[in-house]
Write a protein that holds these residues in place. Structure first.
Motif, PDB file in Angstrom:
ATOM      1  N   UNK A 130      41.005  30.164  42.297  1.00  0.00           N
ATOM      2  CA  UNK A 130      41.453  28.405  41.286  1.00  0.00           C
ATOM      3  C   UNK A 130      40.582  27.904  41.497  1.00  0.00           C
ATOM      4  N   UNK A 131      39.840  28.398  40.411  1.00  0.00           N
ATOM      5  CA  UNK A 131      38.652  27.974  40.002  1.00  0.00           C
ATOM      6  C   UNK A 131      37.446  27.384  41.014  1.00  0.00           C
ATOM      7  N   UNK A 132      37.000  28.436  42.399  1.00  0.00           N
ATOM      8  CA  UNK A 132      36.306  27.641  43.372  1.00  0.00           C
ATOM      9  C   UNK A 132      35.051  28.218  42.743  1.00  0.00           C
ATOM     10  N   UNK A 133      35.460  29.114  41.403  1.00  0.00           N
ATOM     11  CA  UNK A 133      33.331  29.156  41.096  1.00  0.00           C
ATOM     12  C   UNK A 133      32.651  27.946  40.325  1.00  0.00           C
ATOM     13  N   UNK A 170      32.513  37.665  29.454  1.00  0.00           N
ATOM     14  CA  UNK A 170      32.464  39.354  29.008  1.00  0.00           C
ATOM     15  C   UNK A 170      32.715  40.453  30.071  1.00  0.00           C
ATOM     16  N   UNK A 171      33.063  41.761  29.991  1.00  0.00           N
ATOM     17  CA  UNK A 171      33.288  42.830  30.284  1.00  0.00           C
ATOM     18  C   UNK A 171      32.337  42.718  32.118  1.00  0.00           C
ATOM     19  N   UNK A 172      32.996  43.040  33.360  1.00  0.00           N
ATOM     20  CA  UNK A 172      32.531  42.620  34.524  1.00  0.00           C
ATOM     21  C   UNK A 172      32.612  41.514  35.116  1.00  0.00           C
ATOM     22  N   UNK A 173      32.546  40.682  34.476  1.00  0.00           N
ATOM     23  CA  UNK A 173      33.322  39.313  34.847  1.00  0.00           C
ATOM     24  C   UNK A 173      33.390  39.004  36.564  1.00  0.00           C
ATOM     25  N   UNK A 174      33.483  38.011  37.075  1.00  0.00           N
ATOM     26  CA  UNK A 174      34.163  38.110  38.025  1.00  0.00           C
ATOM     27  C   UNK A 174      34.463  36.700  38.451  1.00  0.00           C
ATOM     28  N   UNK A 175      34.491  35.527  37.733  1.00  0.00           N
ATOM     29  CA  UNK A 175      34.906  34.292  37.888  1.00  0.00           C
ATOM     30  C   UNK A 175      36.458  33.837  37.301  1.00  0.00           C
ATOM     31  N   UNK A 176      36.359  34.665  36.172  1.00  0.00           N
ATOM     32  CA  UNK A 176      37.737  34.757  34.978  1.00  0.00           C
ATOM     33  C   UNK A 176      37.538  33.341  33.989  1.00  0.00           C
ATOM     34  N   UNK A 177      36.322  33.500  34.372  1.00  0.00           N
ATOM     35  CA  UNK A 177      35.423  32.140  33.211  1.00  0.00           C
ATOM     36  C   UNK A 177      35.707  32.789  31.450  1.00  0.00           C
ATOM     37  N   UNK A 178      36.960  31.596  31.557  1.00  0.00           N
ATOM     38  CA  UNK A 178      37.561  31.516  30.300  1.00  0.00           C
ATOM     39  C   UNK A 178      36.894  29.790  29.037  1.00  0.00           C
TER      40      UNK A 178
END
Ligand code: SF4
Length: 463
Positions: A130-133, A170-178
């Motif tokens: 839910x975007x907490x990063x 990038x591959x392996x990222x945990x934050x769901x960045x778009x």
């Protein structure tokens, strides 16, 4: 200096920038926009009379290199033009205010210049959990981006992270960045990928809007064509070495000192669209390849995954011929296809000519079928199917030849009847009447009921 509402040029004059410098900047902008130099006066007039356009600069999940690239621009200054003339009203990293004062500057700018400000977003938008990063002022960065960009006249995604998530995505990222486009849509979005963004392209995008009152034309990825419409490889100053097969094979070798091509050291210029070789960085001072490092393709989608390893050469299109380039293989393939197409066309033409000739010859030699005659040979039929127009003319004369029997004279219709009585009277021909003993044997006397008194032309010759 406080930006003036009298126009950007007067604000520029107050800043101490001379007219000559201003015109020089406008000419540089025309070049950056891939416009002829004749557009420089039009750009100068547009910028000189343009009203103040605020910029709200948001920073998400990224290293901050895009804002830094803007601030490090040299004088006379693309950054000054943006900061002092166009005016950045809100930026967490550039403004002096902080906390509640910064939030107030943001809300006031949005309210005062609704639909009349640019929103520039630097960094990715994290969506996982839910975007907490990503939090700004206690709010989820995703929501801030939506709110600010929805009220802007246009949104500029500055840098690769803002365009597609960049390193965080990038591959392996945990934050769901778009990228920003995944959050606010792409209708009024300009993507300026690069790691970092080139400040000159950012300035040129704003200048294009001021000059033409519209955003620059973009490709399917939302990138302006003036900046991302050509391959790095085609604009590179080392291209001639590539064509001559002169490559750097090790860092610092003699070829590297001579400035030869970096293709075999992993340069991704042949697959990267950007204007780095012509616009360069640091007010046109240099760019990575000029400095001796290969292009890493940072303007391409998901380049951390698709362009790495950065120091491995691009895969050859033909593993058994590693020295052949993509252009050479493509050219050879094109020539091969063209040759095969031409050969196929010629063979088809010859085949049709031969079949047409056989069809016409077969129709001329074919006898007119009579009652009880055998059907026409099967091989005569196929040529008539592909060439119905050519098969028709030989058939036309046949009715003409068949016409005489259909309109027979009474005498011509009688031959069968004549032959029968001829056989019947044949003995009479060998036995002439006694009243004419000296008369030579002549044609048989027609029967009494013969339809015509005329001599029968089909009767056998005497003797
Ligand atoms: S250095 Fe890179 S971009 Fe330049 S010619 Fe070589 S492969 Fe192309």
């Amino acid at each position: 200096m406080t930006p003036s509402d009298d126009g950007l040029f007067s604000a520029l004059m107050q800043r101490g920038v001379s007219r000559r410098t201003f015109v020089k900047f406008c000419a540089a902008m025309a070049g950056a926009l891939a416009l002829p130099a004749t557009y420089a006066p039009r750009i100068a007039a547009a910028i000189g009379s343009a009203p103040r356009i605020p910029i709200i600069w948001l920073r998400g999940q990224g290293c901050g290199g895009d804002g830094d690239a803007l601030l490090r621009a040299a004088s006379p200054t693309v950054s000054e033009l943006l900061l002092d003339l166009v005016s950045v009203d809100y930026s967490e990293t550039m403004m002096a205010a902080a906390g509640a004062a910064a939030d107030l500057a943001l809300t006031e700018t949005m309210a005062t210049y609704s639909d009349r400000y640019f929103a520039v977003v630097e960094g990715a938008v994290p969506l996982a959990d839910d975007g907490v990063f990503g939090l700004t002022g206690g709010r989820v960065f995703r929501d801030v981006v939506r709110e600010v960009c929805d009220g802007a006249l246009a949104t500029i995604a500055a840098g690769s992270c803002a365009c597609d998530g960049g390193l965080a995505g990038a591959a392996g990222g945990r934050t769901g960045a778009v990228g920003v486009g995944a959050v606010v849509g792409t209708d009024r979005l300009v993507n300026l990928p690069g790691c970092p963004v080139n400040a000159a392209n950012l300035t040129a995008t704003v200048v294009h809007y001021l000059t033409f009152n519209e955003l620059p034309p973009r490709d399917v990825r939302g990138r302006p064509l003036f900046a991302y419409g050509g391959l790095v490889h085609n604009q590179c100053e080392r291209r001639s070495h590539f064509e001559y097969g002169e490559f750097v094979l090790a860092w610092g070798d003699e070829a590297a000192q001579k400035g030869w091509c970096l293709y075999k050291m992993g340069c991704k210029g042949p697959e990267t669209f950007a204007n780095c070789p012509t616009i360069r960085y640091g007010e046109g001072a240099s760019w990575p390849v000029k400095a001796g490092h290969g292009c890493i393709g940072c303007t391409m989608p998901a380049f951390w995954d698709t362009m790495s390893p950065f120091y491995q050469r691009l895969p050859s299109p033909l593993p058994f011929a590693p020295d052949l380039t993509v252009d050479q293989v493509g050219g050879a393939a094109f020539a091969g296809v063209a040759a095969l197409t031409a050969a196929h066309g010629a063979a088809s033409y010859v085949r049709q000519r031969v079949l047409g000739h056989r069809t016409r010859r077969g129709d001329q030699q074919q006898p007119v079928p009579g009652p009880g005659s055998a059907p026409p040979p099967a091989e005569a039929t196929p040529p008539e199917a592909p060439e119905p127009a050519e098969a028709t003319p030989p058939e036309a004369p046949e009715p003409t030849e068949a016409t005489p029997p259909e309109a027979p004279e009474p005498t011509e219709a009688t031959p069968p009847e004549v032959l029968v009585p001829t056989e019947a009277t044949q003995p009479e021909a060998h036995e002439p009447p006694e009243s004419e003993p000296s008369r030579a044997p002549g044609p048989a006397e027609p029967p009494v009921d013969a339809p015509s008194p005329e001599p029968d032309p089909f009767a056998p010759e005497p003797g």
